[in-house]
Design an enzyme around this catalytic site. Sequence first.
Site, PDB file in Angstrom:
ATOM      1  N   GLU A 112     -19.514 -21.245  29.791  1.00 19.71           N
ATOM      2  CA  GLU A 112     -18.494 -21.129  30.344  1.00 19.71           C
ATOM      3  C   GLU A 112     -17.576 -20.298  31.701  1.00 19.71           C
ATOM      4  O   GLU A 112     -17.072 -20.633  31.804  1.00 19.71           O
ATOM      5  CB  GLU A 112     -18.365 -19.630  29.099  1.00 19.71           C
ATOM      6  CG  GLU A 112     -16.506 -18.577  28.948  1.00 19.71           C
ATOM      7  CD  GLU A 112     -15.167 -19.342  28.810  1.00 19.71           C
ATOM      8  OE1 GLU A 112     -14.177 -19.135  28.879  1.00 19.71           O
ATOM      9  OE2 GLU A 112     -16.114 -20.779  28.271  1.00 19.71           O
ATOM     10  N   THR A 160      -0.976 -28.843  26.534  1.00 18.86           N
ATOM     11  CA  THR A 160      -2.461 -28.207  26.611  1.00 18.86           C
ATOM     12  C   THR A 160      -3.724 -27.537  25.579  1.00 18.86           C
ATOM     13  O   THR A 160      -4.174 -27.402  25.844  1.00 18.86           O
ATOM     14  CB  THR A 160      -2.155 -26.485  27.459  1.00 18.86           C
ATOM     15  OG1 THR A 160      -3.660 -25.749  27.954  1.00 18.86           O
ATOM     16  CG2 THR A 160      -1.390 -25.401  26.510  1.00 18.86           C
TER      17      THR A 160
END
Length: 995
Positions: free
Chosen positions: A422, A529
Amino acid sequence: MERAFPDDELRPLTCKPLSRDAANPAHFELNDPLGNYSLTLIDSLSTLAILASSSISTEQNKKALRAFQHGVSALVDQYGDGTEGPGGQGRRGRGFDLDSKVQVFETVIRGLGGLLSAHLFAVGELPITGYQPQLDSNYDHDGSHTIWWFKGFSYNGQLLRLAYDLGRRLLPAFSTSTGIPYPRVNLRHGVPFYKSSPLNSVEEELCQGSDFGQCHAPTQHKKEATETCSAGAASLTLEFTVLSRLTGDTRFERLAKRAFWSIWERRSPINLVGSGIDAESGLWTSPFTGIGAGIDSFFEYALKTYVLLSGSNPPDIYMEQDLPTYEFAPPLTAEHHMPESFLKVWQDAHAAVKRHLYRGNTYVHPHYIQADLYTGATRAFWMDSLSAFFPGLLALDGKIDEAVETHLLFTALWTRFSALPERWSTTTGTIEGGLGWWGGRPEFIESTYHIYRATRDPWYLHVGEMTLRDIKRRCWTKCGWSGIQDVRSGERNDRMESFFLGETAKYLYLLFDIDHPLNKLDAPFVFTTEGHPLIIPRSARSWRENTKTPTETPTSDPVAGKDTCAIAPKMVPLTVSATAARDDIFHAANLARLQHTPTLETLGSPIVEFSRDHPSISLSDIRSPNNYTYFPWTLPVELVPHNGMSSRITPRPTFDITFPAAPNIILSPGLLQRVGNGILINGMTGLRLGMIQDVPMSARETGGNADLYRVHSINNIPLGKDEKIFLAKDILAGVVNALDPNFTRVRDPTMLDLVVDVAQPYEHVMTNREEINETTPPMLDLLRDVSLPNIDAKLDTGSQMKLAFGHLMQQVTAAIRDKPSSPAPQNLRQYIPAIIPSGVGVAPLPDVPEALGPDVTGSPQGVLTWNSIFVTGHNCGSALTNNIPRYHQVIVMQRGGCSFTQKLQNIPSFPPSEDSLQLVIVVSYKDEDSWLTRPLLDVPQYTSSGIPRRNPIPMVMVGGGEEVYDAFKRAVGVGIKRRYSVQAQGVPISNLIII
């Protein structure tokens, strides 16, 4: 569908459904996207439609198409067909009339986008191989006609009506005076928890209307957060525009565009957009910016809105009289609706990113950093997995070179971790802040797909193969696909995010299916997206003629505004991959620390058991190579150039540290002063330090090879490698945050300076001061009050300090200019480096006021603490007399003749007092050492009588030999001055000296 439907998501490890956390409304990570409306199915319908166009198997196409159609039927069964009659009532509810408080952004991109994309596939506006819906002569883009699918079900626009129902339930979130939507909305009650919303003042009127408002709102006790992000507020234009064009309700398109422009209009003077913003005040809540979390899809929707709207006119501004507008912000102009306006935003935003956030090949390998919103100064050195979308966006805009080079680093990172963590630090090469999970995010695979479509370089197919095999090996379960909780250990989490099937699997499939009809569609369609294909149907598109394109384009981009894309990179002769032949492949590997890839000794994937009787699983699916520097690991040898060369990596990491100023503050003329060997800083107002890591540090100090940071520029004034930066300790104390990792003041536990007043002139104390320690303060004869010519003209006057800060700086500057009582003119003050010993016999230094350094003119300040000094020889024979430690505060002795322990033992006991012995100074004569060797007191201190000393004596050692020893003979005052250094990210700054 078997394990979790109709709930939102699947728990792949326990094979159970995952729904909202009703017991904990503050569990935003779960409750924001999950709305109790079968999210994974909605998010996956467009993927099923895409799978129905396989170029490999006709039978597989039919199976996927049936799955798509049955998925639509199952959704309608649960939530109705979107009509007002009995058919509008489903098993779970009438449309999305659900008591669920969801995040607007996640609901739009996953739920609304999924419904719209599936509708466009269902009515044939997006292609499915072999699927030709029978359209009657009254066909309209709203899907109101009937398409027979299978016995008992026909499609007549149910998904579009459900999308319209969901969209209307989101509209109350736009009731702000800024036009920026609130971050959350209740699908049944609206936004009653935002007490300041203008919508709440007309609650009764809305409750009597036909739309969704504040009716029957639950009591709210806790103030609801109004902070949203740029991506969440501005990334709604694609879905809302398509919804408006398909339904004729222009509210969606207008509100989404208003939100987009409200964000862009609040950009900083250097065209950077922040991450956090308050929906009610319109003020930025975070001074940081980047290309990843909180900002990412703003860039994406700026460019893709231009593509989606290409050739179409703005919507007609009309509104049915009985529908609320939810518009409380200033209306849009005609220019705000123009596709070219969105393109201009993307061009300006990209130019700002390239100017302030991009770090080119002089920083090992190109990448992007986190920066200050207003100055562009570096604020953090991590990359997040969300930012992996950016190379794909660059490829869409034809910026192939930048796309390819920045994608290389993400590929190297995936190769190292077999996933993307992440957050990862470019400075340390490790996972940042413990954020080491990978939840199935698609951004890296999305960029791989787009770059391959632009280049047709087979290298990207092998990147896709690597990701596919790694996902199969690490994430496969008997019920689905898990996320990875820690990419280093392989620990999995029990959640399959809806976007794994909605995006990740979709982009992987399209990457390898080169002949898929979407890959050949010549129309202005876009992927949202969330990976949902959207297009404005021709019947909903009012085509423009003689469209005028704005002539203003960024000067830094010579091709901006042209309707052409860059051609794919040419292949190197005798190779088939331009990417594999690049000379910066190893640069990316170096920055990613690819050599640290762990060796996997065991096969921990559950797919091992499954592979025993499943022929599609190969060894590469359950194990990948380790400890490599060439990537991806699936790349065949024939694609590697036999004579490939890597260009040299010469630069070191660099970054900027900025102390910003506020508007309308004039920078002090005396902020910077040139001295003999550097620059003296008298205040931090508007200061910008440019750092570079290129000064080698002694292995003796670090236990190995390491580098120091160096200030290489101040306010864009370049500095030589040998120039020093001098800062007053008091100035730092008033400005620097002790918790700021970029600029931390640290006290030296080993070195200090002895401040000595010598009773007569002394020409030379230490000739090799800088050789002893590079952080030594300057000699007095090097400090000169020389003003920098026209210094104000070179400072960034657009970056100003807060008023209170400026007042504080003036006070501090004035304070260091005021000279306290100074020593007599006949005394010469000297600063002598000293080192503190180590070992069990060490005593702490006395707690006395520190001696002051010189003022800005180089003159001494203050009086010294001790003025009774006794100078002896080696002190190795008999013990000193009792009166010497009793009435002298400092004893100076020569090094050698006996051990340090013996020297201290020859000092008799004495009652401690302010007038008695405080410090022992040992003068070393070993000039051959360029560094002072730290003395070792390996045994506890004893008195001359052999009794353990109750009050151990502090000791330091200095160099300089006879010259320094002679100076102490004439000393009339001695004080100690602690050394302070400044560290950036835990690494010392070599040429920044605290005085």
